[in-house]
Design a protein around this motif. Structure first.
Motif, PDB file in Angstrom:
ATOM      1  N   LEU A 163       0.808  -1.215   0.000  1.00 46.29           N
ATOM      2  CA  LEU A 163       0.000   0.000   0.000  1.00 46.29           C
ATOM      3  C   LEU A 163       0.845   1.270   0.000  1.00 46.29           C
ATOM      4  O   LEU A 163       0.485   2.271  -0.630  1.00 46.29           O
ATOM      5  CB  LEU A 163      -0.911   0.023   1.231  1.00 46.29           C
ATOM      6  N   LEU A 164       1.969   1.234   0.715  1.00 40.82           N
ATOM      7  CA  LEU A 164       2.729   2.454   0.920  1.00 40.82           C
ATOM      8  C   LEU A 164       4.134   2.098   1.396  1.00 40.82           C
ATOM      9  O   LEU A 164       4.319   1.126   2.135  1.00 40.82           O
ATOM     10  CB  LEU A 164       2.038   3.321   1.984  1.00 40.82           C
ATOM     11  N   ARG A 165       5.113   2.878   0.941  1.00 38.57           N
ATOM     12  CA  ARG A 165       6.481   2.757   1.452  1.00 38.57           C
ATOM     13  C   ARG A 165       6.918   4.111   1.970  1.00 38.57           C
ATOM     14  O   ARG A 165       6.769   5.116   1.286  1.00 38.57           O
ATOM     15  CB  ARG A 165       7.437   2.296   0.355  1.00 38.57           C
ATOM     16  N   LEU A 166       7.473   4.109   3.170  1.00 39.61           N
ATOM     17  CA  LEU A 166       7.981   5.341   3.777  1.00 39.61           C
ATOM     18  C   LEU A 166       9.497   5.263   3.848  1.00 39.61           C
ATOM     19  O   LEU A 166      10.049   4.354   4.474  1.00 39.61           O
ATOM     20  CB  LEU A 166       7.409   5.527   5.188  1.00 39.61           C
ATOM     21  N   ASP A 167      10.168   6.207   3.211  1.00 39.88           N
ATOM     22  CA  ASP A 167      11.620   6.292   3.289  1.00 39.88           C
ATOM     23  C   ASP A 167      12.077   7.217   4.405  1.00 39.88           C
ATOM     24  O   ASP A 167      13.276   7.281   4.703  1.00 39.88           O
ATOM     25  CB  ASP A 167      12.189   6.772   1.952  1.00 39.88           C
ATOM     26  N   GLU A 168      11.132   7.924   5.014  1.00 42.95           N
ATOM     27  CA  GLU A 168      11.410   8.745   6.189  1.00 42.95           C
ATOM     28  C   GLU A 168      10.093   8.997   6.904  1.00 42.95           C
ATOM     29  O   GLU A 168       9.021   8.935   6.302  1.00 42.95           O
ATOM     30  CB  GLU A 168      12.081  10.066   5.800  1.00 42.95           C
ATOM     31  N   TRP A 169      10.178   9.279   8.183  1.00 43.17           N
ATOM     32  CA  TRP A 169       8.982   9.551   8.982  1.00 43.17           C
ATOM     33  C   TRP A 169       9.433  10.173  10.303  1.00 43.17           C
ATOM     34  O   TRP A 169      10.619  10.280  10.585  1.00 43.17           O
ATOM     35  CB  TRP A 169       8.189   8.259   9.241  1.00 43.17           C
ATOM     36  N   HIS A 170       8.467  10.576  11.115  1.00 47.08           N
ATOM     37  CA  HIS A 170       8.796  11.085  12.444  1.00 47.08           C
ATOM     38  C   HIS A 170       8.709   9.931  13.439  1.00 47.08           C
ATOM     39  O   HIS A 170       7.666   9.297  13.579  1.00 47.08           O
ATOM     40  CB  HIS A 170       7.851  12.206  12.875  1.00 47.08           C
ATOM     41  N   GLN A 171       9.823   9.671  14.096  1.00 46.59           N
ATOM     42  CA  GLN A 171       9.939   8.582  15.063  1.00 46.59           C
ATOM     43  C   GLN A 171       9.898   9.149  16.476  1.00 46.59           C
ATOM     44  O   GLN A 171      10.525  10.179  16.748  1.00 46.59           O
ATOM     45  CB  GLN A 171      11.264   7.850  14.838  1.00 46.59           C
ATOM     46  N   PRO A 172       9.161   8.508  17.414  1.00 47.82           N
ATOM     47  CA  PRO A 172       9.202   8.979  18.805  1.00 47.82           C
ATOM     48  C   PRO A 172      10.626   8.977  19.343  1.00 47.82           C
ATOM     49  O   PRO A 172      11.384   8.038  19.098  1.00 47.82           O
ATOM     50  CB  PRO A 172       8.325   7.958  19.542  1.00 47.82           C
ATOM     51  N   GLU A 173      10.981  10.017  20.056  1.00 48.62           N
ATOM     52  CA  GLU A 173      12.332  10.114  20.604  1.00 48.62           C
ATOM     53  C   GLU A 173      12.542   9.147  21.760  1.00 48.62           C
ATOM     54  O   GLU A 173      13.672   8.713  22.009  1.00 48.62           O
ATOM     55  CB  GLU A 173      12.612  11.543  21.056  1.00 48.62           C
ATOM     56  N   ASP A 174      11.467   8.800  22.460  1.00 49.85           N
ATOM     57  CA  ASP A 174      11.576   7.892  23.599  1.00 49.85           C
ATOM     58  C   ASP A 174      10.373   6.958  23.579  1.00 49.85           C
ATOM     59  O   ASP A 174       9.279   7.326  24.012  1.00 49.85           O
ATOM     60  CB  ASP A 174      11.624   8.684  24.907  1.00 49.85           C
ATOM     61  N   LEU A 175      10.583   5.727  23.074  1.00 52.28           N
ATOM     62  CA  LEU A 175       9.476   4.782  22.991  1.00 52.28           C
ATOM     63  C   LEU A 175       9.003   4.320  24.360  1.00 52.28           C
ATOM     64  O   LEU A 175       7.917   3.778  24.490  1.00 52.28           O
ATOM     65  CB  LEU A 175       9.894   3.570  22.148  1.00 52.28           C
TER      66      LEU A 175
END
Length: 211
Positions: free
Chosen positions: A154-166
């Motif tokens: 459906l979709l490919r992400l080559d970048e995104w916003h990741q949580p700094e502290d999971l």
């Protein structure tokens, strides 16, 4: 298959420390991708974190798999794919620096290195990544090693916003993964409309790999 059930699986894996974490202390981040697959009843996510791990002695594509149709294993960590064929040549003494004067061989392809001897290996691999992403990241066979062969992407992400502290922000409470769950639930890639800036480039994670 609902948004809440998808997010529930993400949170469960995050709670077990089996969710993609750019701030992982065991490897220096080099690149990342997320692939979304789904149809009317099935969904899957394959997330890749490419990084250099001194303990593993290689550049490794850490593959995470999630979904309701996995063909083997449980959601969370999938395969750990070594990428460099000639580590003994580029770092013969195990000093975690480039020996100089030799290419980096990835899956049989020799990649010229524009870096002097003594360059930290994570910096060498980071130099190579932009022009060689498809060689370094998972190919079609590797991507579908744990998901049905007929499941549409459906979709490919080559970048995104990741949580700094999971540990502090679970996937269900974060914009990126809520939208990913909505895409999977609806089958509509247009549901992914990020407002937060991408931060998956390795430069945003200076402490990763320094365990």
């Amino acid at each position: 298959m609902t948004t809440s059930s998808i997010l529930g699986q993400f949170d469960l894996c995050a709670d077990r420390a089996e969710f993609p974490d750019q701030d992982n202390g065991y490897y220096y981040p080099v690149d990342a991708r997320i692939h979304l697959f789904g149809d009317d009843t099935r969904w899957a996510v394959v997330a890749e974190l490419l990084g250099y791990t001194p303990r593993g002695g290689n550049l490794i594509d850490v593959v995470h798999c999630f979904g309701n149709c996995l063909t083997r294993g449980e959601p969370g960590f999938g395969d750990f794919l070594d990428r460099v064929d000639n580590m003994a040549e580029i770092d013969p003494h195990g000093e975690e620096v480039y020996a100089g004067g030799v290419p980096v061989v990835v899956r049989g392809t020799a990649l010229a290195v524009d870096a002097p001897a003594g360059t930290p290996l994570q910096d060498v691999f980071r130099l190579l990544a932009p022009a060689n992403r498809d060689l370094l990241m998972a190919d079609g066979t590797e991507l579908r090693a744990r998901i049905p062969a007929d499941l549409p992407e459906l979709l490919r992400l080559d970048e995104w916003h990741q949580p700094e502290d999971l540990g502090a922000v679970m996937p269900s409470g974060h914009e990126t993964f809520r939208m990913i769950a909505e895409v999977l639930d609806s089958g509509d890639p247009a549901r992914y409309r990020p407002t937060l800036p991408a931060n998956t480039h390795w430069s945003h994670w200076p402490d990763a790999g320094t365990l």
